[in-house]
Design a protein around this motif. Sequence first.
Motif, mmCIF file in Angstrom:
data_model
loop_
_atom_site.group_PDB
_atom_site.id
_atom_site.type_symbol
_atom_site.label_atom_id
_atom_site.label_comp_id
_atom_site.label_asym_id
_atom_site.label_seq_id
_atom_site.Cartn_x
_atom_site.Cartn_y
_atom_site.Cartn_z
ATOM 1 N N LEU A 35 -39.691 2.537 -35.757
ATOM 2 C CA LEU A 35 -38.690 3.559 -36.044
ATOM 3 C C LEU A 35 -37.425 3.067 -36.744
ATOM 4 O O LEU A 35 -36.837 3.793 -37.529
ATOM 5 N N HIS A 36 -36.969 1.868 -36.419
ATOM 6 C CA HIS A 36 -35.719 1.342 -36.966
ATOM 7 C C HIS A 36 -35.933 -0.089 -37.442
ATOM 8 O O HIS A 36 -36.676 -0.839 -36.824
ATOM 9 N N ILE A 37 -35.230 -0.444 -38.492
ATOM 10 C CA ILE A 37 -35.167 -1.848 -38.917
ATOM 11 C C ILE A 37 -33.734 -2.118 -39.361
ATOM 12 O O ILE A 37 -33.129 -1.335 -40.090
ATOM 13 N N TYR A 38 -33.183 -3.216 -38.846
ATOM 14 C CA TYR A 38 -31.810 -3.619 -39.138
ATOM 15 C C TYR A 38 -31.886 -4.965 -39.850
ATOM 16 O O TYR A 38 -32.466 -5.910 -39.327
ATOM 17 N N ILE A 39 -31.313 -5.043 -41.049
ATOM 18 C CA ILE A 39 -31.391 -6.251 -41.854
ATOM 19 C C ILE A 39 -29.982 -6.754 -42.132
ATOM 20 O O ILE A 39 -29.125 -6.004 -42.597
ATOM 21 N N GLU A 40 -29.762 -8.039 -41.842
ATOM 22 C CA GLU A 40 -28.495 -8.699 -42.147
ATOM 23 C C GLU A 40 -28.736 -9.758 -43.211
ATOM 24 O O GLU A 40 -29.836 -10.279 -43.334
ATOM 25 N N ILE A 71 -31.513 5.819 -44.952
ATOM 26 C CA ILE A 71 -30.579 4.715 -44.717
ATOM 27 C C ILE A 71 -29.443 5.268 -43.868
ATOM 28 O O ILE A 71 -28.673 6.108 -44.318
ATOM 29 N N LYS A 72 -29.363 4.816 -42.626
ATOM 30 C CA LYS A 72 -28.337 5.299 -41.696
ATOM 31 C C LYS A 72 -27.010 4.588 -41.895
ATOM 32 O O LYS A 72 -25.959 5.191 -41.791
ATOM 33 N N THR A 73 -27.064 3.276 -42.149
ATOM 34 C CA THR A 73 -25.855 2.489 -42.360
ATOM 35 C C THR A 73 -26.115 1.496 -43.471
ATOM 36 O O THR A 73 -27.163 0.859 -43.498
ATOM 37 N N ILE A 74 -25.146 1.382 -44.379
ATOM 38 C CA ILE A 74 -25.250 0.360 -45.413
ATOM 39 C C ILE A 74 -23.867 -0.256 -45.604
ATOM 40 O O ILE A 74 -22.880 0.441 -45.815
ATOM 41 N N GLU A 78 -25.360 -5.721 -44.639
ATOM 42 C CA GLU A 78 -26.119 -5.165 -43.513
ATOM 43 C C GLU A 78 -26.677 -3.804 -43.888
ATOM 44 O O GLU A 78 -26.059 -3.072 -44.657
ATOM 45 N N LEU A 79 -27.836 -3.482 -43.311
ATOM 46 C CA LEU A 79 -28.466 -2.196 -43.591
ATOM 47 C C LEU A 79 -29.287 -1.762 -42.381
ATOM 48 O O LEU A 79 -29.979 -2.587 -41.775
ATOM 49 N N LEU A 80 -29.178 -0.481 -42.028
ATOM 50 C CA LEU A 80 -29.991 0.106 -40.960
ATOM 51 C C LEU A 80 -30.846 1.203 -41.579
ATOM 52 O O LEU A 80 -30.328 2.153 -42.163
#
Length: 93
Positions: A35-40, A71-74, A78-80
């Motif tokens: 469901l979610h992937i968070y990339i730094e 894309i919830k956060t950019i 960082e990206l969610l």
Amino acid sequence: MKKFKNKMRTWVTNKWQLPPDILMDLPRITMVGQLHIYIENHRGVLRFSNQELRLRLKQGQLLIKGDAFVIKTILPEELLLEGRIDQVTYINE
């Protein structure tokens, strides 16, 4: 010179037992199920669609495939991403 820097970073990381992503500019990827992937530590978005996200990394690219992507956060590094994640591929250039 570049090889020396990489060897020095690896040595410092191992000697001081630091996480490699801190010194070596490696991406940190955190997934919660499909469901979610968070990339730094990414270097920017190369392509985004409902079924695909391609990010530039310091070395190579990260390709994420699935469906219903949002894309919830950019932020600059960082990206969610939310949606159904089917595939995560590291492309080494």
